[in-house]
Motif scaffolding. Sequence first.
Motif, short mmCIF file in Angstrom:
data_model
loop_
_atom_site.label_atom_id
_atom_site.label_comp_id
_atom_site.label_asym_id
_atom_site.label_seq_id
_atom_site.Cartn_x
_atom_site.Cartn_y
_atom_site.Cartn_z
N VAL A 1 -2.27 1.15 -4.28
CA VAL A 1 -1.70 -0.13 -3.85
C VAL A 1 -1.15 -0.85 -5.08
O VAL A 1 -1.66 -0.68 -6.19
N PHE B 1 -8.87 -1.64 1.59
CA PHE B 1 -7.87 -0.64 1.93
C PHE B 1 -8.58 0.66 2.27
O PHE B 1 -9.35 1.19 1.47
N ASP C 1 -6.36 -2.51 6.04
CA ASP C 1 -5.37 -2.95 5.07
C ASP C 1 -5.30 -4.47 5.16
O ASP C 1 -4.50 -5.02 5.91
N THR D 1 0.86 -1.18 0.00
CA THR D 1 0.00 0.00 0.00
C THR D 1 0.90 1.23 0.00
O THR D 1 1.66 1.45 0.95
#
Length: 328
Positions: A148, A130, A111, A82
């Motif tokens: 990401v 996310f 996440d 990420t």
Amino acid sequence: MRTKLSILIIALAVGLVFSMLTVKAQPSTVVRMISEKSRISPNDVGSTFKLAIVVENVQDFYGFDIQLNWTTNLIKYVTHTTTVPRTSYPAPNPPSPYGGALNSPILPIKDIVNETDAIPDAEPGTMAWFAYASLGAPSGQTGDATIVVFTFNVTSPPVSEPVVLHFVRVDLSNMAGQPIPYEAFDLTIPVEIEHTVTVDETDFIIKTLSNSTVKNLQLHAPEPKITFNVTGPAGSAGFCNVTIPKSLIWTTDSWTVLVDGQPATFSITEDAENTYVYITYQHSEHEHEITIEGTDIVAEFDNILPIMLLAFAAVLLTVVEVQKRILK
């Protein structure tokens, strides 16, 4: 006085028009995916590739909540990065040409990746979630950003369906906590499938490269014709590029290409060994039948002919020997 008032009204009207045009001309924010792979073929089995989620043309970008999933029949998740905050990822993040997302400091919220669709509190079907926000940053981010970068492994050869990555949910927000309007685009990675057809114990490979699900490819020997079925999301554009060996089917005139029995939109290219038939169509709720027909096909007796000639020669020699004995 009236003249000055009229000029003022006209000036305001013109200014309003230009303001409207300026707003309309501004590009919309886009959330999409960029993949290293433009196709997946049987030769890709065992290899890995990267895929990035990016946001483009964003203003005052202060937070995001993104959930997505993908078809797991051909690919499996390996790892991800990420790219938050952008100060930690200032350079392009291949395959994305953009740096990271959000101004520092940041607040991580979610996440997580789980291909079993078992992420608590996520939308149904979510495999990756996310969610991050800037925390006390003096301003939001403007421009383009990488969210990401995934790494996937190609686990098995294509059979029928393309690889589809789908945004289950996307939320973007600005510094005031207000939603940022956007357009989100799913990604379909076409697959190349090898179909084996047999004429008189000789195998020929016909290849299809398509963003559709391709099924039931058949050779209708002794007719120089193949048919197969395609399906995809209703209303979306479909394509299929078909590689036909010239040693199997060829034409001395022109090709006939049909979709559900009607003339199709197609183009032909070729090299010394193959003909490539590129067909476009619209997916619907029902599958479509594709027909491709040339003028000639390899004859089934071509491979038997040498044997027949040898057999005929043997019979002829036998007759000659019998005649010689009779004459003696």
